[in-house]
Design a protein around this motif. Structure first.
Motif, short mmCIF file in Angstrom:
data_model
loop_
_atom_site.label_atom_id
_atom_site.label_comp_id
_atom_site.label_asym_id
_atom_site.label_seq_id
_atom_site.Cartn_x
_atom_site.Cartn_y
_atom_site.Cartn_z
N ILE A 163 -19.75 13.66 25.93
CA ILE A 163 -19.69 13.12 27.46
C ILE A 163 -19.04 14.25 28.31
O ILE A 163 -20.01 14.90 29.04
N GLY A 164 -17.91 14.77 27.92
CA GLY A 164 -17.22 15.70 28.79
C GLY A 164 -17.91 17.17 28.57
O GLY A 164 -18.25 17.76 29.74
N LYS A 165 -18.62 17.61 27.54
CA LYS A 165 -18.82 18.84 27.29
C LYS A 165 -20.36 19.08 28.19
O LYS A 165 -20.72 20.12 28.62
N LEU A 166 -21.05 17.94 28.01
CA LEU A 166 -22.14 18.08 28.65
C LEU A 166 -22.06 17.90 30.33
O LEU A 166 -22.82 18.72 31.03
N VAL A 175 -26.70 23.08 34.99
CA VAL A 175 -28.01 22.41 34.18
C VAL A 175 -28.05 20.99 34.50
O VAL A 175 -27.13 20.19 34.70
N PRO A 176 -29.16 20.68 35.13
CA PRO A 176 -29.45 19.20 35.61
C PRO A 176 -29.21 18.00 34.60
O PRO A 176 -29.57 18.18 33.59
N PRO A 177 -28.19 17.36 35.22
CA PRO A 177 -27.53 16.04 34.21
C PRO A 177 -28.82 15.25 33.37
O PRO A 177 -28.37 14.85 32.54
N VAL A 233 -30.04 20.99 20.01
CA VAL A 233 -28.65 20.17 19.47
C VAL A 233 -27.69 21.17 19.26
O VAL A 233 -27.59 22.14 18.66
N HIS A 234 -26.56 20.59 20.11
CA HIS A 234 -25.17 21.35 20.26
C HIS A 234 -24.05 20.28 19.42
O HIS A 234 -23.89 19.51 19.83
N PHE A 235 -23.84 21.15 18.12
CA PHE A 235 -22.87 20.39 17.17
C PHE A 235 -21.39 20.56 17.95
O PHE A 235 -20.92 21.66 18.31
N GLU A 236 -20.49 19.40 17.81
CA GLU A 236 -19.26 19.89 18.48
C GLU A 236 -18.10 18.79 17.69
O GLU A 236 -18.39 17.77 17.52
N ASP A 237 -17.07 19.65 17.56
CA ASP A 237 -15.95 18.74 16.84
C ASP A 237 -16.21 18.15 15.60
O ASP A 237 -15.75 16.91 15.37
N TRP A 238 -17.05 18.81 14.77
CA TRP A 238 -17.04 18.06 13.44
C TRP A 238 -15.95 18.89 12.47
O TRP A 238 -15.25 19.91 13.07
N PHE A 448 -20.72 28.42 26.73
CA PHE A 448 -21.73 27.32 26.43
C PHE A 448 -22.55 26.77 27.60
O PHE A 448 -23.87 26.87 27.25
N PRO A 449 -21.89 26.66 28.76
CA PRO A 449 -22.68 26.35 29.85
C PRO A 449 -23.73 27.41 30.26
O PRO A 449 -25.09 27.15 30.54
N ALA A 450 -23.49 28.53 30.01
CA ALA A 450 -24.26 29.65 30.29
C ALA A 450 -25.39 29.82 29.28
O ALA A 450 -26.66 30.04 29.93
N ILE A 451 -25.05 29.62 28.10
CA ILE A 451 -26.08 29.71 27.19
C ILE A 451 -26.78 28.44 27.28
O ILE A 451 -28.22 28.71 27.18
N GLY A 452 -26.34 27.38 27.56
CA GLY A 452 -27.09 26.19 27.74
C GLY A 452 -28.14 26.36 28.96
O GLY A 452 -29.41 26.05 28.90
#
Ligand code: NAI
Length: 549
Positions: A163-166, A175-177, A233-238, A448-452
């Motif tokens: 939630i926070g990452k996005l 990036v539009p929510p 798909v962005h994988f996070e905190d595995w 990552f937001p810039a890559i996004g």
């Protein structure tokens, strides 16, 4: 977007609600006369009220809860608030407050804000994904809660992270929510405390075998392609091993990346480029010793090597510049417990479990802490680095704050002001012997937001390591020489949206050059990115909606 909603229904929809900002004509058209106050306020006046209410909250966790509540009621005002002062609000909607929020997630839960996909839905993942109301999803950020920040296995409480990452995709890079979908992939948890907490929101099962988990992730990835064909798909905190293996499994097949592996690597590379620049050197002139050889460490080592190859070294020579030390000591060729992706960094060396001894023998120019363990860069460590180096580079990246390998104050004091330092979290400036040092935050949110944004605008079909290297170079290039002189390795957070637009434009150019874009190449890359940036401004007129882009 037009709406058939009227009256109270409009106020209950966070995408339509303008709270006290409806114009008279909108109040009449939408049946809101008398339901909202007669006053018609601007967004800025509303922001003033939010700031007043926030100031009355006693802790950052309370401010986080308030802001998430605001998001539930009025999305535009939420983003207007956090975008009004990123340096102030990023530590509240993301690290470090998010760590505390995750620990208590089941207790402070109010609304889903994303999807909960449990392994109990095996065989039906596609149907579950179709339940999401938005049909054009461009990014899913997914965690299984396996390794949340430096806090370990938090299971369903880890949902705070996607939630926070996005939210940072929007707040930092525009990036539009509506295109973003946070997701918790529920594979159970081995966290005994949560398994016995009546308010825990995940499956009350211990984690499955790796094979079982990966086959479910296979179904998930396939279903995403079918339900959301333009989705990355962005994988996070595995956990570290899953992070690296799942990335290897999918990177050539789908548009996918792992922020812990590649985003961390990108931001640390940006810091290393500038640390080397301060010394008049290049990244390939440095010798690196990592404390921690998990997903963050390996991702960074691999990207550093790719950057060294771009500077003219062979891959093998590049790997020779990188040493690693983990919970069992130095990675060296006789260690029997190493996994495949750690082996390139296991060099011929006598076994040792003493980090200071390793420093004295290897003579690194930079130490990089990704160990999850606070205080591991002790006075002896920093003093050893300072004996060997005129300007030792000390990156203490573990977070949250108390997990940082050392504080900036310790690094500057113990090195007598010689250290070039950055941390994974934000620390205030340090005054030492009449000088002011600005410790940078090597936070992935520069990358990552810039890559996004670049992927969103170009509709890139794949995400490559070269895109992270380009993002790192773009971030590094945006730090002025004055700030470098004060030891700051990263751009100022106050200007983050502009920094990310410039970074996204450079990455987008690379996407076009690499023929990975699925839209037509524009003439002006920065203007092209700007055209896609979300603005936290209400839509106008009776058929109102928040402005998408
Ligand atoms: P991980 O769990 O995959 O790896 C941790 C590594 O540290 C393992 O190799 C382990 O053996 C080693 N380790 C643990 N205790 C140690 C000790 N006492 N001495 C030496 N080594 C020790 O974790 P991951 O994903 O690699 O993350 C590591 C840290 O990096 C976390 O605290 C995370 O918050 C931080 N991180 C920071 C980022 C940033 O600031 N930009 C981004 C991503 C992660």
């Amino acid at each position: 977007m037009t709406t058939s909603k009227r009256g109270i229904e409009v106020l209950q929809d966070p995408l339509l609600n303008k709270s006290t900002a409806f114009a008279e004509s909108e109040k009449e058209a939408l049946g809101l006369v008398g339901i909202v106050p007669d006053a018609t306020e601007t967004e800025d006046l509303q922001l003033q009220r939010v700031m007043l209410q926030l100031a009355a909250k006693p802790t950052d966790l309370e401010r986080y809860i308030y802001l998430i509540n605001l998001l539930d009621h009025n999305e535009t005002l939420f983003y207007r608030t956090i975008m009004s002062d990123p340096a102030r609000f990023l530590p509240i909607v993301y690290d470090p407050t998010i760590g505390e929020a995750c620990l208590k997630f089941g207790h402070i839960y109010r609304q889903p804000h994303g999807m909960y996909l449990s392994m109990a839905r095996r065989g039906k993942v596609k149907e579950v994904l179709k339940n999401w109301p938005q049909k054009d999803i461009r990014f899913i950020c997914v965690t299984d809660g396996g390794r949340i920040l430096g806090l370990g296995d938090l299971g369903a409480n880890g949902m705070g992270i996607p939630i926070g990452k996005l939210q940072l995709y929007t707040a930092c890079a525009g990036v539009p929510p509506q295109y973003l979908l946070p997701m918790y992939l529920d594979a159970g948890t081995n966290n005994e405390q949560y398994l016995h907490d009546p308010l825990y929101l995940g499956m009350r099962k211990t984690r499955p075998s790796t094979e079982d988990l990966y086959s479910f992730v296979d179904e998930f990835m396939q279903a995403v392609q079918e339900v959301f064909p333009k989705c990355c798909v962005h994988f996070e905190d595995w956990t570290g091993v899953d992070a690296v293996h799942l990335l290897q499994r999918f990177r050539d097949k789908y548009c996918v990346y792992n922020d812990d592996v590649q985003g961390t690597a990108g931001i640390v590379l940006a810091g290393m480029i500038n640390a080397a620049k301060i010394k008049g050197k290049k990244v390939s002139d440095e010798r690196y010793l990592f404390l921690g050889a998990g997903s963050a460490g390996i991702g960074l080592a691999d990207l550093l090597c790719s950057a060294m190859v771009q500077e003219g070294l062979t891959l093998q020579d590049g790997q020779g510049h990188v040493y690693m030390f983990d919970i069992n000591g130095l990675l060296e060729t006789t260690r029997p417990d190493l996994v495949d992706f750690q082996r390139p960094y296991a060099h011929k060396h006598a076994p040792t479990r003493d980090f200071v001894a390793a420093i004295e023998s290897i003579k690194p120019t930079a130490i990089i802490g990704v160990s999850t363990v606070g205080g591991t860069f002790t006075q002896r460590v920093i003093e050893a680095m300072s004996r060997i180096n005129e300007r030792p580079v000390v990156l203490a990246l573990s977070n949250p704050t108390e997990h940082a390998e050392c504080t900036p104050e310790q690094a500057y004091t113990w090195s007598n002001g010689k250290a070039i330092y950055a941390a994974g979290v934000q620390f205030p400036p340090v005054h030492f012997k009449g000088q002011t040092f600005l410790p940078g935050q090597a936070n992935n949110f520069y990358i990552f937001p810039a890559i996004g944004m670049a992927v969103f605008a170009t509709q890139a079909s794949r995400i490559t390591d070269e895109m992270f290297i380009e993002a790192a170079r773009a971030v590094a290039d945006q730090v002025s020489s004055d700030l470098l002189k004060q030891g700051l390795l990263y751009p100022l957070q106050s200007n983050i949206l502009e920094t990310e637009i410039q970074t996204a434009a450079r990455v987008a150019k690379l996407v076009f050059d690499s023929r990975l874009a699925r839209v037509e190449r524009p003439a002006d890359m920065v203007a092209f990115i700007r055209d896609h940036v979300y603005k936290p401004v209400y839509g106008k007129g009776p058929a109102l909606a928040t402005k998408a882009a």
